[in-house]
Structure formats: C-alpha cells, structure tokens
Design a protein around this motif. Structure first.
Motif, PDB file in Angstrom:
ATOM      1  N   ASP A 235       0.835  -1.203   0.000  1.00 32.86           N
ATOM      2  CA  ASP A 235       0.000   0.000   0.000  1.00 32.86           C
ATOM      3  C   ASP A 235       0.871   1.255   0.000  1.00 32.86           C
ATOM      4  N   CYS A 236       1.957   1.226   0.764  1.00 33.00           N
ATOM      5  CA  CYS A 236       2.888   2.355   0.755  1.00 33.00           C
ATOM      6  C   CYS A 236       3.483   2.553  -0.631  1.00 33.00           C
ATOM      7  N   VAL A 237       3.843   1.459  -1.281  1.00 35.60           N
ATOM      8  CA  VAL A 237       4.400   1.542  -2.634  1.00 35.60           C
ATOM      9  C   VAL A 237       3.392   2.173  -3.595  1.00 35.60           C
ATOM     10  N   LEU A 238       2.128   1.768  -3.498  1.00 39.46           N
ATOM     11  CA  LEU A 238       1.097   2.371  -4.345  1.00 39.46           C
ATOM     12  C   LEU A 238       1.003   3.870  -4.099  1.00 39.46           C
ATOM     13  N   GLY A 239       1.105   4.253  -2.838  1.00 35.85           N
ATOM     14  CA  GLY A 239       1.071   5.672  -2.515  1.00 35.85           C
ATOM     15  C   GLY A 239       2.253   6.418  -3.089  1.00 35.85           C
ATOM     16  N   LEU A 240       3.437   5.810  -3.003  1.00 34.99           N
ATOM     17  CA  LEU A 240       4.654   6.482  -3.467  1.00 34.99           C
ATOM     18  C   LEU A 240       4.688   6.634  -4.980  1.00 34.99           C
ATOM     19  N   VAL A 241       4.230   5.622  -5.703  1.00 34.44           N
ATOM     20  CA  VAL A 241       4.253   5.751  -7.165  1.00 34.44           C
ATOM     21  C   VAL A 241       3.185   6.722  -7.654  1.00 34.44           C
ATOM     22  N   SER A 242       2.203   7.009  -6.803  1.00 35.05           N
ATOM     23  CA  SER A 242       1.131   7.942  -7.164  1.00 35.05           C
ATOM     24  C   SER A 242       1.413   9.364  -6.701  1.00 35.05           C
ATOM     25  N   SER A 243       2.449   9.544  -5.890  1.00 38.26           N
ATOM     26  CA  SER A 243       2.739  10.871  -5.318  1.00 38.26           C
ATOM     27  C   SER A 243       3.361  11.801  -6.351  1.00 38.26           C
ATOM     28  N   SER A 244       3.315  13.066  -6.048  1.00 33.39           N
ATOM     29  CA  SER A 244       3.886  14.080  -6.941  1.00 33.39           C
ATOM     30  C   SER A 244       5.413  14.004  -6.932  1.00 33.39           C
ATOM     31  N   ASP A 245       6.029  14.635  -7.921  1.00 30.45           N
ATOM     32  CA  ASP A 245       7.480  14.567  -8.089  1.00 30.45           C
ATOM     33  C   ASP A 245       8.254  15.200  -6.938  1.00 30.45           C
ATOM     34  N   ASP A 246       7.594  16.059  -6.162  1.00 29.20           N
ATOM     35  CA  ASP A 246       8.321  16.710  -5.076  1.00 29.20           C
ATOM     36  C   ASP A 246       8.335  15.896  -3.784  1.00 29.20           C
ATOM     37  N   PHE A 247       7.666  14.734  -3.779  1.00 25.46           N
ATOM     38  CA  PHE A 247       7.744  13.864  -2.600  1.00 25.46           C
ATOM     39  C   PHE A 247       8.908  12.907  -2.822  1.00 25.46           C
ATOM     40  N   THR A 248      10.081  13.334  -2.421  1.00 20.96           N
ATOM     41  CA  THR A 248      11.303  12.607  -2.743  1.00 20.96           C
ATOM     42  C   THR A 248      12.338  12.827  -1.654  1.00 20.96           C
ATOM     43  N   GLY A 249      13.297  11.919  -1.587  1.00 22.34           N
ATOM     44  CA  GLY A 249      14.374  12.039  -0.612  1.00 22.34           C
ATOM     45  C   GLY A 249      13.968  11.703   0.801  1.00 22.34           C
ATOM     46  N   ASN A 250      12.928  10.878   0.946  1.00 22.79           N
ATOM     47  CA  ASN A 250      12.417  10.551   2.278  1.00 22.79           C
ATOM     48  C   ASN A 250      12.884   9.164   2.727  1.00 22.79           C
ATOM     49  N   GLN A 251      13.070   9.046   4.048  1.00 23.88           N
ATOM     50  CA  GLN A 251      13.361   7.762   4.685  1.00 23.88           C
ATOM     51  C   GLN A 251      12.131   7.408   5.524  1.00 23.88           C
ATOM     52  N   LEU A 252      11.306   6.518   5.001  1.00 22.81           N
ATOM     53  CA  LEU A 252       9.954   6.345   5.514  1.00 22.81           C
ATOM     54  C   LEU A 252       9.789   5.079   6.344  1.00 22.81           C
ATOM     55  N   ILE A 253       8.954   5.186   7.377  1.00 22.56           N
ATOM     56  CA  ILE A 253       8.445   4.038   8.122  1.00 22.56           C
ATOM     57  C   ILE A 253       7.000   3.830   7.680  1.00 22.56           C
TER      58      ILE A 253
END
Length: 319
Positions: A235-253
């Motif tokens: 589900d997180c992966v689905l969210g990340l591939v759908s996010s805008s280009d500026d959601f980047t460089g994050n270290q996520l839990i």
C-alpha cells in the motif's frame, strides 16, 4: 485519483498505472510479490526479477509462477532470473525489460540477504554476501534504470531499507547488516538528489513491525500476532508511485507514512494485522531490529544456520 483495486486499505487513493512498467527484485514471495500484485491490479506491467526458478519446500513460488499469476490479472509480466551478485544478470534484466516494454517507470529494490550478528561473529564471506546483494546489487540496478527513466521524465525508485541511524547503539549486533542496508537507503537518496526536478523520485521504505513473509517464518521471528501483512508495504508503494514529483528524498516508516501522508488513523491500520484483534509491537521502528533498550533481541544468520542462531538468540518476547 480513485479508490484503489490494488490496495488493502479502502481509504488509499492510487493513480491508474496502465502501461507503466515496474522492475521488482525478490518478487517471488513475501513483500516483493505483494508489491507486484498490488501494482498489477492498478494496470502496471511487472518484471519479476529473482533467483528462484524451481520451487523449494522453504521457498515457495518461482519467477514463472508469479509471472503467470500476474498475467491472470490482465497485465504483462516478464520473468527474469537475477542473482544480484552478478552484474551480467542485472544488465540482462534491464536489457530484456527495455526490449519488451521500451521503458522502465518503477524500480523496487526489495531483494536482500539477512545477517544479524556481532562483528566478531561475522565471517568476511557473509559480509561480502550481504553487501554484494543489498548495497551493490541495488546500486547497480538503480544505476542502470535511472537513465531509462530520465528519457520519459518519470521514475520512482523505492528501496526497502531502514532510515539511517546516528545512535551508535543501533549497531550492536547489526553492524554488517546495517552497512549493507543503509547503502540501499543512500542509493535511494542519491537518486532523489541527482534527479530532482526531472520527474524522478527516490525514497526508502521500512516496516515498523515484523512483516509476515517466508523469512519471518523460516527465521522464526515470533508468532503471527507479532506481524503485519505484507500489504502494508505494498500500500505504501502504491502511494509512493502515485505521489507528486516533489515527494522525494524521504526515509519512511510504513505506518507513519500512511498516517501522515494518506491520513489513515490508528484504527485504519488494523486492516494490516495478521491477527485481527492483536496490534503487533512496533519493534523495528526506532532501532531497526532492536528492543527499546537498544539491546539486540535476536540474532539471525542464514536459514542453513537457523538452529545455531536460535541457540544463540535471546528471547523473542521483547520483539
């Protein structure tokens, strides 16, 4: 974006991925397979990049069986045998992907080797193994995919690796493993930095809890009441591939990302429990693989040394 057919959470909104192509390493089982199914349900074509070509008792699933399962979901799937220690395998995987699809949009560096032991208990051949697979393998795959992503001005690099740790106690019993996994995180951050503003993002993703998988079973990492389903990560992966280009460089839990970015509540997270009425401990969230005191709670090598590892391990009750 509409409600997702690929997500387990009914609250998640995901983009239509029809026509896009994802390479997923370690996609024959566990987290990798869950990500492959989730993306396929959104219309994404999948490259099943893994080593297993013949099913084994402790390692169910092959690149061919998973590819067939994905094709039944209405997408194209390309099974490619990949040993991440071999650069020629990685190059061949990328070549076959481009030859078949003409593009690479998503890279999920999921495959990795596990070794949770003290420095003195880490033979150099084990150090070499985990760094070759985890750090070097994911770097090489990223290195080869990024220029192809850049041509289409769209790319999502997601590495299944933990946030970088500055507390020295986080390395107790996990030094070699942390070196190998933090290298994966750095590759995601490097992709984010070097391709910022070019439609390509890089993020690392890590579970807060032990995840139900063949590894958690083979390594005896507690009971099902201590695990979440692999779909929390897909589900997180689905969210990340759908996010805008500026959601980047994050270290996520995983659970923090779903709550902060997608507004899931603590109650919404219950859908990911393996045992519906038991909330599993967030054992991996703060110290990677440690208890709250900073002490190593369990030591693990490879499956072939499981009995030896169990004898050397401390109790799992604190996991």
């Amino acid at each position: 974006m509409a409600s997702s057919s690929g997500a387990l959470s009914p609250k998640l909104k995901v983009a239509d991925l029809t026509g896009k192509v994802a390479i997923i390493t370690g996609a024959t089982r566990g987290i990798g397979k869950a990500c492959a199914i989730a993306l396929a349900k959104q219309g994404c074509n999948i490259v099943v990049a893994a080593k297993t070509t013949t099913e084994q008792p402790t390692l169910p699933g092959t690149i061919y069986s998973v590819a067939e399962e994905l094709q039944q979901l209405g997408v194209q799937a390309l099974p490619v045998k990949v040993d991440l220690r071999k650069l020629e395998d990685i190059k061949e995987c990328v070549k076959q992907t481009v030859d078949k699809f003409g593009r690479i949009d998503i890279l999920i560096n999921n495959a990795s080797a596990l070794w949770w032991q003290r420095i003195e208990d880490t033979p150099m051949n084990k150090y070499d193994l985990i760094t070759q697979i985890n750090t070097r393998g994911s770097f090489a795959m990223t290195h080869l995919c990024l220029p192809i992503m850049a041509k289409n001005k769209y790319g999502r690099v997601i590495n299944m690796s933990p946030p970088l740790q500055t507390d020295f106690r986080a390395y107790k019993g996990f030094t070699a493993y942390n070196i190998s996994k933090f290298g994966m995180t750095m590759s995601a951050l490097g992709a984010a930095a070097e391709y910022e503003g070019q439609g390509i993002t890089g993020n690392s993703l890590w579970p807060a809890t032990v995840i139900e998988s063949q590894a958690s079973k083979n390594f005896e990492l507690g009971g099902r009441e201590m695990w979440r389903k692999a779909q929390i990560l897909s589900d997180c992966v689905l969210g990340l591939v759908s996010s805008s280009d500026d959601f980047t460089g994050n270290q996520l839990i995983d659970d923090e990302y779903l709550q902060n970015k997608h507004e899931l509540t603590a109650e919404d997270l219950a859908v990911y429990r393996c045992v519906p009425d038991v909330e599993p401990p967030r054992a991996l969230a703060s110290h990677g693989h440690m208890g709250s005191s900073g002490e190593a709670t369990v030591r693990r090598g490879d499956v072939r040394r499981l009995d030896h590892d169990v004898q050397k391990s401390t109790t799992l009750s604190r996991l």
